[in-house]
Design a protein around this motif. Structure first.
Motif, short mmCIF file in Angstrom:
data_model
loop_
_atom_site.label_atom_id
_atom_site.label_comp_id
_atom_site.label_asym_id
_atom_site.label_seq_id
_atom_site.Cartn_x
_atom_site.Cartn_y
_atom_site.Cartn_z
N GLN A 55 0.83 -1.21 0.00
CA GLN A 55 0.00 0.00 0.00
C GLN A 55 0.86 1.25 0.00
N LEU A 56 1.91 1.26 0.81
CA LEU A 56 2.79 2.43 0.88
C LEU A 56 3.44 2.70 -0.47
N ALA A 57 3.73 1.65 -1.23
CA ALA A 57 4.38 1.82 -2.53
C ALA A 57 3.47 2.52 -3.54
N LYS A 58 2.17 2.51 -3.31
CA LYS A 58 1.23 3.11 -4.25
C LYS A 58 1.15 4.63 -4.15
N VAL A 59 1.67 5.18 -3.06
CA VAL A 59 1.45 6.60 -2.76
C VAL A 59 2.78 7.32 -2.58
N GLY A 60 2.95 8.42 -3.29
CA GLY A 60 4.05 9.33 -3.06
C GLY A 60 3.54 10.58 -2.38
N PHE A 61 4.31 11.12 -1.45
CA PHE A 61 3.83 12.26 -0.67
C PHE A 61 4.97 13.24 -0.47
N VAL A 62 4.76 14.48 -0.92
CA VAL A 62 5.69 15.57 -0.66
C VAL A 62 4.98 16.52 0.30
N ALA A 63 5.41 16.51 1.55
CA ALA A 63 4.74 17.29 2.59
C ALA A 63 5.14 18.77 2.50
N GLN A 64 4.51 19.58 3.35
CA GLN A 64 4.83 21.01 3.38
C GLN A 64 6.31 21.20 3.63
N ASP A 65 6.85 22.28 3.04
CA ASP A 65 8.27 22.64 3.18
C ASP A 65 9.18 21.64 2.47
N THR A 66 8.60 20.80 1.56
CA THR A 66 9.37 19.84 0.77
C THR A 66 10.51 19.24 1.60
N PRO A 67 10.19 18.43 2.62
CA PRO A 67 11.20 17.98 3.57
C PRO A 67 12.29 17.12 2.94
N THR A 68 13.51 17.45 3.27
CA THR A 68 14.68 16.66 2.93
C THR A 68 15.58 16.63 4.16
N TYR A 69 16.62 15.80 4.12
CA TYR A 69 17.55 15.69 5.25
C TYR A 69 18.76 16.58 4.98
N PRO A 70 18.93 17.67 5.75
CA PRO A 70 19.97 18.65 5.43
C PRO A 70 21.38 18.06 5.34
N ALA A 71 21.70 17.08 6.19
CA ALA A 71 23.07 16.54 6.22
C ALA A 71 23.32 15.52 5.13
N LEU A 72 22.26 14.99 4.52
CA LEU A 72 22.43 13.98 3.47
C LEU A 72 22.62 14.66 2.12
N THR A 73 23.50 14.07 1.31
CA THR A 73 23.71 14.60 -0.03
C THR A 73 22.56 14.22 -0.94
N VAL A 74 22.57 14.81 -2.12
CA VAL A 74 21.57 14.44 -3.13
C VAL A 74 21.66 12.95 -3.43
N ALA A 75 22.90 12.45 -3.60
CA ALA A 75 23.10 11.02 -3.87
C ALA A 75 22.60 10.16 -2.71
N ASP A 76 22.81 10.62 -1.48
CA ASP A 76 22.32 9.88 -0.31
C ASP A 76 20.80 9.74 -0.36
N HIS A 77 20.11 10.82 -0.77
CA HIS A 77 18.66 10.77 -0.85
C HIS A 77 18.20 9.73 -1.88
N LEU A 78 18.90 9.66 -3.00
CA LEU A 78 18.53 8.68 -4.02
C LEU A 78 18.78 7.26 -3.52
N GLN A 79 19.88 7.07 -2.80
CA GLN A 79 20.16 5.73 -2.25
C GLN A 79 19.11 5.36 -1.21
N LEU A 80 18.70 6.32 -0.40
CA LEU A 80 17.66 6.06 0.59
C LEU A 80 16.34 5.71 -0.10
N GLY A 81 16.02 6.44 -1.15
CA GLY A 81 14.81 6.14 -1.91
C GLY A 81 14.83 4.73 -2.47
N ALA A 82 15.99 4.31 -2.98
CA ALA A 82 16.12 2.96 -3.54
C ALA A 82 15.93 1.89 -2.48
#
Length: 298
Positions: A74-101
């Motif tokens: 069920q979680l895989a069916k839904v993408g959600f970008v919350a207010q303030d487009t949350p990201t992790y400040p200390a993680l790099t762009v590449a880290d975010h993609l690895q986390l997503g994978a």
């Protein structure tokens, strides 16, 4: 048409405060739906419930045919970008993609990498060092690359400058066209909604004031102006959304499926902003055929 999001008498209460009460709503699949309402209407609460980040206090909600947050599928069916487009400040762009994978079984790594390259984002740069527009694009990339059936965006461009907003919305529409996403976009920026949305929901105090395809809604709403009129003399099929009067003139915003035959009226078309503002000004408890919903005497 199947509903990608269906709520029935949905409510959420925090201790003594009700953030959402008795919300009943169907959002059809295959559309970009604009979700509009004043602060406190329950928009963010509704989206958080739909994402499975909150559990209802009352009523039911179904998203993509299942209960929000009920399991990995069920979680895989839904993408959600919350207010303030949350990201992790200390993680790099590449880290975010690895986390997503790691977190998303349907992750499209090629899509994510292509978007990052096209946007010119440095994979080694921490998210905390990105501009607001770049963080929003990174968050959108994470939402799209999980390949959801439904992508929900809660005020994703509110803090962006006009150029960054335009680029974000352009990329969103490209993704909709390419991947066949259903989208629910919450925003106060009606001009942005007019640019990208083909379906509209106006929510006031948890109640749906109006919902439907934008073109159809604009086709059945009209501005009438003419000699001052007693509203009780209007045809039964003309439902008054708002009314204002001067000593000699009446101006109405009405909804009707029938032709307007009275020659005393000058009939004008509405913009999406006119339509939304009229319903935002309308009392939440007003019925669709209540006349007048909002009346101003000058």
């Amino acid at each position: 048409m199947s509903a990608v999001l269906r709520a029935q008498a949905l409510g959420k209460k925090y201790k003594r405060r009700c953030a959402l009460t008795g919300c009943t709503l169907d959002i059809p699949a295959g559309h970009v739906t604009g979700l509009v309402g004043p602060n406190g209407a329950g928009k963010s609460t509704l989206l958080n419930l739909a994402a499975g980040m909150l559990t209802p206090t009352s009523g039911t909600i179904e998203v993509c045919g299942g209960r929000p947050g009920s399991g990995p599928a069920q979680l895989a069916k839904v993408g959600f970008v919350a207010q303030d487009t949350p990201t992790y400040p200390a993680l790099t762009v590449a880290d975010h993609l690895q986390l997503g994978a790691r977190l998303n079984p349907g992750w499209d790594g090629a899509l994510a990498r292509h978007r990052i390259e096209r946007l010119g984002l440095d994979p080694a740069r921490p998210a905390g060092k990105l501009s607001g527009g770049q963080r929003a694009q990174l968050a959108l990339t994470l939402g799209i690359a999980k390949r959801p059936e439904l992508l929900m965006l809660d005020e994703p461009v509110a803090a962006l400058d006009p150029l960054a907003r335009r680029e974000f919305l352009h990329d969103l529409m490209d993704a909709v066209a390419e991947h066949g996403l259903s989208v629910v976009l919450s925003s106060h920026l009606i001009a942005d909604l007019e640019r990208v949305c083909d379906h509209l929901v106006v929510l006031v105090d948890s109640k749906v004031q109006v919902a439907g395809e934008v073109e159809e809604l604009l086709a059945v709403h009209h501005r009438l102006s003419g000699p001052r009129r007693d509203l009780s003399t209007l045809p039964a099929n003309q439902h008054v959304i708002s009314a204002s009067h001067t000593d000699r003139q009446t101006t109405l915003l009405i909804r009707t499926d029938e032709a307007i035959l009275d020659p005393a009226w000058t009939v004008g078309r509405l913009s999406l902003e006119d339509l939304v503002l009229a319903y935002l000004s309308r009392p939440a408890e007003a019925e669709a055929d209540h006349r007048p919903a909002l009346e101003v005497i000058r």
